[in-house]
Design a protein around this motif. Sequence first.
Motif, PDB file in Angstrom:
ATOM      1  N   ILE A  44       0.823  -1.206   0.000  1.00 61.94           N
ATOM      2  CA  ILE A  44       0.000   0.000   0.000  1.00 61.94           C
ATOM      3  C   ILE A  44       0.861   1.263   0.000  1.00 61.94           C
ATOM      4  O   ILE A  44       0.617   2.197  -0.751  1.00 61.94           O
ATOM      5  CB  ILE A  44      -0.944   0.015   1.218  1.00 61.94           C
ATOM      6  CG1 ILE A  44      -1.886  -1.191   1.163  1.00 61.94           C
ATOM      7  CG2 ILE A  44      -1.762   1.314   1.234  1.00 61.94           C
ATOM      8  CD1 ILE A  44      -2.808  -1.218  -0.033  1.00 61.94           C
TER       9      ILE A  44
ATOM     10  N   GLY B  92       4.384   1.295  -0.313  1.00 51.79           N
ATOM     11  CA  GLY B  92       5.690   1.152  -0.929  1.00 51.79           C
ATOM     12  C   GLY B  92       6.784   0.696   0.006  1.00 51.79           C
ATOM     13  O   GLY B  92       7.956   1.039  -0.183  1.00 51.79           O
TER      14      GLY B  92
ATOM     15  N   ASN C 126      -5.016   1.905 -12.325  1.00 55.91           N
ATOM     16  CA  ASN C 126      -4.191   2.892 -11.645  1.00 55.91           C
ATOM     17  C   ASN C 126      -5.091   3.770 -10.779  1.00 55.91           C
ATOM     18  O   ASN C 126      -6.143   4.226 -11.236  1.00 55.91           O
ATOM     19  CB  ASN C 126      -3.440   3.759 -12.656  1.00 55.91           C
ATOM     20  CG  ASN C 126      -2.499   2.956 -13.526  1.00 55.91           C
ATOM     21  OD1 ASN C 126      -2.050   1.885 -13.130  1.00 55.91           O
ATOM     22  ND2 ASN C 126      -2.191   3.471 -14.705  1.00 55.91           N
TER      23      ASN C 126
ATOM     24  N   SER D   4      -5.316   6.939  -7.550  1.00 59.66           N
ATOM     25  CA  SER D   4      -4.610   7.991  -6.818  1.00 59.66           C
ATOM     26  C   SER D   4      -5.566   8.674  -5.858  1.00 59.66           C
ATOM     27  O   SER D   4      -6.791   8.656  -6.046  1.00 59.66           O
ATOM     28  CB  SER D   4      -4.016   9.019  -7.781  1.00 59.66           C
ATOM     29  OG  SER D   4      -5.034   9.787  -8.383  1.00 59.66           O
TER      30      SER D   4
ATOM     31  N   TRP E  42      -1.197  10.010  -2.503  1.00 57.95           N
ATOM     32  CA  TRP E  42      -0.893   8.588  -2.659  1.00 57.95           C
ATOM     33  C   TRP E  42      -1.343   8.159  -4.047  1.00 57.95           C
ATOM     34  O   TRP E  42      -2.401   8.570  -4.526  1.00 57.95           O
ATOM     35  CB  TRP E  42      -1.621   7.764  -1.594  1.00 57.95           C
ATOM     36  CG  TRP E  42      -1.504   6.279  -1.804  1.00 57.95           C
ATOM     37  CD1 TRP E  42      -0.526   5.461  -1.325  1.00 57.95           C
ATOM     38  CD2 TRP E  42      -2.403   5.438  -2.543  1.00 57.95           C
ATOM     39  NE1 TRP E  42      -0.742   4.157  -1.726  1.00 57.95           N
ATOM     40  CE2 TRP E  42      -1.883   4.114  -2.470  1.00 57.95           C
ATOM     41  CE3 TRP E  42      -3.570   5.668  -3.257  1.00 57.95           C
ATOM     42  CZ2 TRP E  42      -2.522   3.038  -3.092  1.00 57.95           C
ATOM     43  CZ3 TRP E  42      -4.193   4.607  -3.888  1.00 57.95           C
ATOM     44  CH2 TRP E  42      -3.670   3.295  -3.788  1.00 57.95           C
ATOM     45  N   SER E  43      -0.537   7.375  -4.712  1.00 59.72           N
ATOM     46  CA  SER E  43      -0.949   6.813  -5.996  1.00 59.72           C
ATOM     47  C   SER E  43      -0.290   5.450  -6.173  1.00 59.72           C
ATOM     48  O   SER E  43       0.799   5.189  -5.650  1.00 59.72           O
ATOM     49  CB  SER E  43      -0.551   7.731  -7.152  1.00 59.72           C
ATOM     50  OG  SER E  43       0.850   7.828  -7.275  1.00 59.72           O
ATOM     51  N   LYS E  44      -0.984   4.593  -6.907  1.00 57.12           N
ATOM     52  CA  LYS E  44      -0.460   3.267  -7.226  1.00 57.12           C
ATOM     53  C   LYS E  44      -0.801   2.977  -8.678  1.00 57.12           C
ATOM     54  O   LYS E  44      -1.939   3.160  -9.106  1.00 57.12           O
ATOM     55  CB  LYS E  44      -1.066   2.205  -6.311  1.00 57.12           C
ATOM     56  CG  LYS E  44      -0.445   0.822  -6.498  1.00 57.12           C
ATOM     57  CD  LYS E  44      -0.960  -0.169  -5.449  1.00 57.12           C
ATOM     58  CE  LYS E  44      -0.272  -1.526  -5.592  1.00 57.12           C
ATOM     59  NZ  LYS E  44      -0.711  -2.494  -4.569  1.00 57.12           N
TER      60      LYS E  44
ATOM     61  N   GLU F 274       5.181  -2.123 -11.105  1.00 60.93           N
ATOM     62  CA  GLU F 274       4.228  -1.551 -10.155  1.00 60.93           C
ATOM     63  C   GLU F 274       4.915  -0.387  -9.454  1.00 60.93           C
ATOM     64  O   GLU F 274       6.097  -0.475  -9.112  1.00 60.93           O
ATOM     65  CB  GLU F 274       3.811  -2.579  -9.106  1.00 60.93           C
ATOM     66  CG  GLU F 274       2.719  -3.528  -9.510  1.00 60.93           C
ATOM     67  CD  GLU F 274       2.255  -4.340  -8.313  1.00 60.93           C
ATOM     68  OE1 GLU F 274       1.073  -4.272  -7.994  1.00 60.93           O
ATOM     69  OE2 GLU F 274       3.090  -5.036  -7.708  1.00 60.93           O
ATOM     70  N   GLU F 275       4.172   0.689  -9.228  1.00 53.99           N
ATOM     71  CA  GLU F 275       4.773   1.861  -8.595  1.00 53.99           C
ATOM     72  C   GLU F 275       3.813   2.442  -7.567  1.00 53.99           C
ATOM     73  O   GLU F 275       2.615   2.547  -7.804  1.00 53.99           O
ATOM     74  CB  GLU F 275       5.121   2.928  -9.624  1.00 53.99           C
ATOM     75  CG  GLU F 275       5.755   4.170  -9.020  1.00 53.99           C
ATOM     76  CD  GLU F 275       6.111   5.214 -10.063  1.00 53.99           C
ATOM     77  OE1 GLU F 275       7.224   5.743 -10.025  1.00 53.99           O
ATOM     78  OE2 GLU F 275       5.247   5.480 -10.926  1.00 53.99           O
ATOM     79  N   VAL F 276       4.373   2.820  -6.426  1.00 52.14           N
ATOM     80  CA  VAL F 276       3.619   3.543  -5.402  1.00 52.14           C
ATOM     81  C   VAL F 276       4.353   4.847  -5.108  1.00 52.14           C
ATOM     82  O   VAL F 276       5.569   4.862  -4.914  1.00 52.14           O
ATOM     83  CB  VAL F 276       3.480   2.723  -4.108  1.00 52.14           C
ATOM     84  CG1 VAL F 276       3.052   3.614  -2.948  1.00 52.14           C
ATOM     85  CG2 VAL F 276       2.443   1.636  -4.291  1.00 52.14           C
TER      86      VAL F 276
ATOM     87  N   PHE G  92       4.014   7.992  -2.471  1.00 46.91           N
ATOM     88  CA  PHE G  92       3.333   8.392  -1.240  1.00 46.91           C
ATOM     89  C   PHE G  92       4.099   9.548  -0.630  1.00 46.91           C
ATOM     90  O   PHE G  92       5.335   9.540  -0.581  1.00 46.91           O
ATOM     91  CB  PHE G  92       3.265   7.223  -0.262  1.00 46.91           C
ATOM     92  CG  PHE G  92       2.811   7.608   1.121  1.00 46.91           C
ATOM     93  CD1 PHE G  92       1.487   7.955   1.340  1.00 46.91           C
ATOM     94  CD2 PHE G  92       3.687   7.631   2.184  1.00 46.91           C
ATOM     95  CE1 PHE G  92       1.050   8.329   2.604  1.00 46.91           C
ATOM     96  CE2 PHE G  92       3.269   7.993   3.457  1.00 46.91           C
ATOM     97  CZ  PHE G  92       1.949   8.344   3.668  1.00 46.91           C
TER      98      PHE G  92
ATOM     99  N   ASN H  62       8.972   6.873  -3.128  1.00 45.75           N
ATOM    100  CA  ASN H  62       8.662   6.352  -4.449  1.00 45.75           C
ATOM    101  C   ASN H  62       9.218   4.936  -4.535  1.00 45.75           C
ATOM    102  O   ASN H  62      10.416   4.719  -4.350  1.00 45.75           O
ATOM    103  CB  ASN H  62       9.281   7.241  -5.528  1.00 45.75           C
ATOM    104  CG  ASN H  62       8.997   6.723  -6.925  1.00 45.75           C
ATOM    105  OD1 ASN H  62       9.758   5.936  -7.462  1.00 45.75           O
ATOM    106  ND2 ASN H  62       7.906   7.178  -7.510  1.00 45.75           N
TER     107      ASN H  62
END
Length: 951
Positions: A282, A284, A329, A331, A355-357, A390-392, A394, A419
């Motif tokens: 959640i 990162g 995706n 955010s 926050w974004s994923k 996959e990228e988070v 926050f 990141n």
Amino acid sequence: MDTPTQVRLWRTLLVLSALVLSPALLAQTGIIAGTVVEEGTGQTLPGVNVVIDGTTQGSSTSLDGDYRIASVAPGTYTLVFTYIGFTTKRVTGVEVAAGEVTTVDLALGEERLELGDGREVVVEARAIRNNEAALLRDRARAAAVSDAISAETISRAGASTAADAVQKVPGMTVVGGDRLVVRGLSDRYLSTQLNGATLPSADPERQSTPLDLFPSGLLDNIVASKSFTPDKPGTFTGGGVDISTRSFPEMLTAQISTSVGFNTAVEPGSDYLRYSNGGVGIFGVADDALALPALIQNASEDDLALGGSQFTNAFTNTFAAAPASVPLNTSFSASVGNQAKLFGRPFGFLFGTNWSKSADGYTGGINSEFGGTGDNLQEDYRLDTSFGEEEVLFGGLANLNYRLTDRDELGLNVIYNRNTNSQAIFQTGAFFDGTLEEEDNIYEGRGLFFKERSLFSSQLSGKHAITNDGLRVEWNGAYSLTTLSEPDFRIFQNEIDFSTSSGTPDYLIRTSAYSEPSRTYRDLEEDALNGALDVEIPLGERADRPVQLKVGVAGDFRTRTFRERAFNYPVRGRNQDLLSNFGGDIDAFIAQASENSIRVGEITDPDADYDGTMQVYAGYGMVDLALVEKLRFVGGVRVEYTDLLVQSPNGEFRGLIDPETGDRVVSGGYASDGLNDVLLPAASLVYAVTRDMNVRVAYGKTLARPSFREVAPRAVFDLAERYTINGNPLLVQSNIHNADLRWEWFTRPGEILAVSAFYKRFNDPIELTILAGNNQLRPENLADADLFGLEFEGRRQLTFLPGLLANLQAGGNLSVISAEVQLTDTEQLARGNRGETRPLEGQSPYVLNLDLGYLDAERGTSVNLFYNVFGRRLHAVSRGVEPDLYEDSRATLDFTASQDIWNGVSVKASAKNLLGEPYRLVNYDESTDAEFLRREYDLGRSFSLGVTYRL
């Protein structure tokens, strides 16, 4: 019954709710706010009294000329502005609406005795609400050639990070999704600051801070200065980028946004390559399974050699990526800010979080390598590549500002960003490089990567107006911590032989052609402490303009530690075909390695670890004065002293191999050769043709230092790029001479026409260079270079069009750049006499940005198109007969639209990279126009839909 803890919690929540929501309960009143500046110079005026005529309500301006009058009942008023030594002004027709801020900006002129009793001047109020217009006013008054982008334009463009936003600024592009290029110059020639304080880099391979760490929702503006003034850091060749985070608002503001989207390269519901036990979670944070096993942490190389299977079995078994269903995706962002009274003085706060994923990737990518030159290029291999990520992202922000007096302000800014990327790659194809002769053999390469970057920055600053005539003191101190963690970076390479007599393929690990299975753990930590003190001293007047002397000192102190441990699975002799026993199942092979007498061994490069320290001391003096009525001079000199030290924790770098000669080198490290005292003069002239038109001429000497990573003698293999980057302890500092000429016309608020010309002379530029063979790269000081460029910029509101078309606005900028490096006779011969010159590494010959927008503020409608294209730019320089490596030209078209729908709720849609052009690296021979595709993959088209609620 509630417990005492619960009671305290409820009381705390009630207090916080009262602080945040109480202004909302008073929404039946409005606020009057604005900025007061001095007529002619544009300098802000502190201590101006602003009173609502006929009432006791009023305020005074802060050090930055800002004022705010709260709790004003709806109606129409007259404001009275008074300041000792200046003409009193009355502003009539100021309309105040409930729950809104009415902005009244004003310029006061000095009091003239000949006015007699007619000192009082009446003007009509105009509310200036255009943030882009405010930035253009700042540009008109600035001492340096500069460009900027406001939060208004960032929102219009649908930018999600600072990296997206700066691409709308003239002459700016972004490489690799996060690295800024200005006027064709790479990030090594840039100074990156956050709210005026220098930022460290969170990327060990790069000089500047990756801009994708900063979410757009937390940004107020980004200002890019393109000409050097002595009050700026010396590393200012391409420009200085100052990222300003949002400050506290004039009234209560609260916002919540969320969005969903996808990229067509990995559409939701389809499969993409995923690092199965390396998920980003959640927030990162790396899974415990990725950590170096406790049994291994304190084990030496000898322990591993003598130990049993327990060391091998301590590691996880997964080396193969697994297909997974692509998620949407998503955010989320939220912020709240307000002003209040603390001990009777204004206190402002702003808190924000984001926050974004996202999932990204591609299939059908190409990686290849070649031999030969010019028209005789011969392909050694071509690999089909699949990639999944996959990228988070926050982060959070806290801004606190307190006005001690009308002349003294304190500010505290704290920002944290994390990141995290989880990546998987699979490559397969024919591999003919002289070691694999069988044409039926198929190569396979797999990689699993996890990268976690974080940035923490805390800044304390102060501004003080000592006297009315312009004696000001500003200071700031900042501490920042950047970290990078790359746990359990895994690579597994093998081949499949289909030419067996049995008809059953053999699965081989041929160590003469590529490396054995390996896993690597890397950690980086960099602490930075910097501060600055600036003093502006008034020296009277000349040509009816104040003469200002500005002096200051600054310091930047950094320490970096980099640690790495690497392990492999020795596959030799009979074990090279052991993978066949598992039918090519590499996870099963790793799981039973110890049962087949394969023991994990340590292969850590003895030169991998390094410690770095850098200390920069600076002092400057500069003067700002009018030579004649319309001609302004700004100039001075900066002195910088630098100590840069990179050394091995073990005392010396050993086992070093020169990639060109093969000779063994032993080094005690790198100790600031050529970096010590540097004198950096700068001077500029600003001629005010009219009140709205300037001509600027500027000169400055700047520098570019090598980074910790570049002088650390270590080598890193990149599977995705399929080349090895080596360090170079022989690098020296680059010195650059810069000249700028600009004509700018600020036709109306929010509009501009500008033409610029610039020239740069590079001594000892540092460029990424291809060494012997085309898969070994190293930074080197090469021949001197000259860069010439032109920039054109225009922005216009199309109010002359009929009806709704009058809401259209258009803008664009074009940079045309020519940068040439003069080759020596020896270099020409080594390159096969392909020419006497070549481009500068990282330089684009042109960059074009166009935008067309429709903005109807009354209906809450905004629709925008943005187009960007850059010319083919040199990615790496060849030192041999192989052609240079270029990143191909690529155009992007982005679309955004937003609509207010109900009581603070708005919806926003965006579509990015609509043209769908791929990322391409090509080896290109300038003399023959022959080119060879080195790498290509699909960037996809991105679509998103979001909802925002504003209080």
